[in-house]
Design a protein around this motif. Structure first.
Motif, short mmCIF file in Angstrom:
data_model
loop_
_atom_site.label_atom_id
_atom_site.label_comp_id
_atom_site.label_asym_id
_atom_site.label_seq_id
_atom_site.Cartn_x
_atom_site.Cartn_y
_atom_site.Cartn_z
N ASP A 19 0.81 -1.21 0.00
CA ASP A 19 0.00 0.00 0.00
C ASP A 19 0.84 1.26 0.00
O ASP A 19 0.35 2.34 0.28
CB ASP A 19 -0.95 0.02 1.20
CG ASP A 19 -2.33 -0.46 0.81
OD1 ASP A 19 -2.56 -0.71 -0.39
OD2 ASP A 19 -3.19 -0.58 1.69
N ASP A 20 2.11 1.13 -0.29
CA ASP A 20 2.97 2.30 -0.44
C ASP A 20 2.57 3.07 -1.70
O ASP A 20 2.19 2.48 -2.71
CB ASP A 20 4.44 1.90 -0.60
CG ASP A 20 5.01 1.32 0.68
OD1 ASP A 20 4.31 1.32 1.70
OD2 ASP A 20 6.16 0.88 0.64
N LEU A 89 10.64 5.69 -4.55
CA LEU A 89 10.60 6.57 -3.38
C LEU A 89 9.13 6.75 -2.99
O LEU A 89 8.33 7.23 -3.79
CB LEU A 89 11.28 7.89 -3.70
CG LEU A 89 12.75 7.74 -4.11
CD1 LEU A 89 13.29 9.03 -4.67
CD2 LEU A 89 13.59 7.24 -2.96
N THR A 90 8.78 6.36 -1.76
CA THR A 90 7.38 6.20 -1.40
C THR A 90 6.98 6.94 -0.12
O THR A 90 7.81 7.38 0.65
CB THR A 90 7.08 4.70 -1.16
OG1 THR A 90 7.86 4.24 -0.06
CG2 THR A 90 7.38 3.87 -2.38
N ILE A 91 5.65 6.98 0.06
CA ILE A 91 5.03 7.33 1.33
C ILE A 91 3.99 6.26 1.62
O ILE A 91 3.50 5.59 0.70
CB ILE A 91 4.38 8.73 1.33
CG1 ILE A 91 3.28 8.82 0.28
CG2 ILE A 91 5.40 9.82 1.13
CD1 ILE A 91 2.44 10.08 0.37
N ASN A 92 3.64 6.09 2.89
CA ASN A 92 2.57 5.18 3.27
C ASN A 92 1.97 5.65 4.59
O ASN A 92 2.33 6.71 5.10
CB ASN A 92 3.06 3.73 3.35
CG ASN A 92 4.15 3.52 4.36
OD1 ASN A 92 4.20 4.22 5.38
ND2 ASN A 92 5.03 2.59 4.11
N PHE A 93 1.07 4.86 5.15
CA PHE A 93 0.39 5.29 6.37
C PHE A 93 1.34 5.42 7.55
O PHE A 93 1.02 6.09 8.53
CB PHE A 93 -0.78 4.36 6.70
CG PHE A 93 -0.35 3.01 7.21
CD1 PHE A 93 -0.25 2.78 8.57
CD2 PHE A 93 -0.04 1.99 6.33
CE1 PHE A 93 0.15 1.55 9.04
CE2 PHE A 93 0.36 0.75 6.79
CZ PHE A 93 0.45 0.52 8.16
N GLU A 94 2.51 4.80 7.47
CA GLU A 94 3.49 4.90 8.55
C GLU A 94 4.35 6.16 8.44
O GLU A 94 5.00 6.56 9.39
CB GLU A 94 4.38 3.67 8.58
CG GLU A 94 3.65 2.40 8.96
CD GLU A 94 4.51 1.17 8.89
OE1 GLU A 94 5.58 1.22 8.22
OE2 GLU A 94 4.13 0.17 9.48
N GLY A 95 4.40 6.76 7.25
CA GLY A 95 5.18 7.97 7.08
C GLY A 95 5.90 8.02 5.74
O GLY A 95 5.56 7.32 4.80
N ILE A 96 6.93 8.85 5.71
CA ILE A 96 7.68 9.09 4.48
C ILE A 96 8.93 8.22 4.46
O ILE A 96 9.62 8.10 5.47
CB ILE A 96 8.09 10.58 4.40
CG1 ILE A 96 6.83 11.46 4.38
CG2 ILE A 96 8.94 10.84 3.17
CD1 ILE A 96 7.13 12.93 4.47
N ASP A 97 9.19 7.63 3.32
CA ASP A 97 10.40 6.84 3.09
C ASP A 97 11.61 7.73 3.41
O ASP A 97 11.74 8.83 2.87
CB ASP A 97 10.40 6.40 1.63
CG ASP A 97 11.56 5.53 1.22
OD1 ASP A 97 12.60 5.52 1.92
OD2 ASP A 97 11.44 4.86 0.19
#
Length: 119
Positions: A19-20, A89-97
């Motif tokens: 889900d990233d 290079l991603t973001i997800n519900f946990e934060g920023i890569d």
């Protein structure tokens, strides 16, 4: 993605790495965005900007003490990174890569210094 799992299987895992959201596929995408999407950016300019970034990222004087370091044949401590280390290079519900933060910070500094802006 979670939508597929929910639709077909009726559940959503708490932490799903698929889900990233990929913001940039590679370093050239970051520089295209930073330089400006309205400008036609020459391939040489992008390659030069990426090369400048890779030189800075692999500079042993700029490395954090917490980063993994490898001793090369000359006995110098270096961090060996390639462009492949900066793909997806991603973001997800946990934060920023964390790699994305590093890249955006460096790109911002390079653009302010005029290193990657075409004339």
């Amino acid at each position: 993605p979670n939508e597929v799992l929910y639709a077909y299987y009726g559940f959503v895992p708490e932490s799903n790495p698929y889900d990233d959201v990929v913001l940039f596929d590679d370093l050239q995408d970051v520089f295209k965005c930073a330089i400006g999407s309205n400008e036609i950016v020459a391939e040489e300019v992008l390659e030069g900007a990426v090369a400048d970034f890779m030189d800075a990222v692999n500079d042993p004087n700029l490395m954090d003490n917490d980063e993994e370091k490898v001793v090369d044949g000359s006995g110098k401590r270096t961090l060996l990174r390639t462009e492949d280390d900066f793909k997806r290079l991603t973001i997800n519900f946990e934060g920023i890569d964390g790699r994305l933060v590093t890249v955006l910070d460096a790109v911002s500094q390079m653009v302010q210094l005029g290193k990657s802006v075409p004339e």
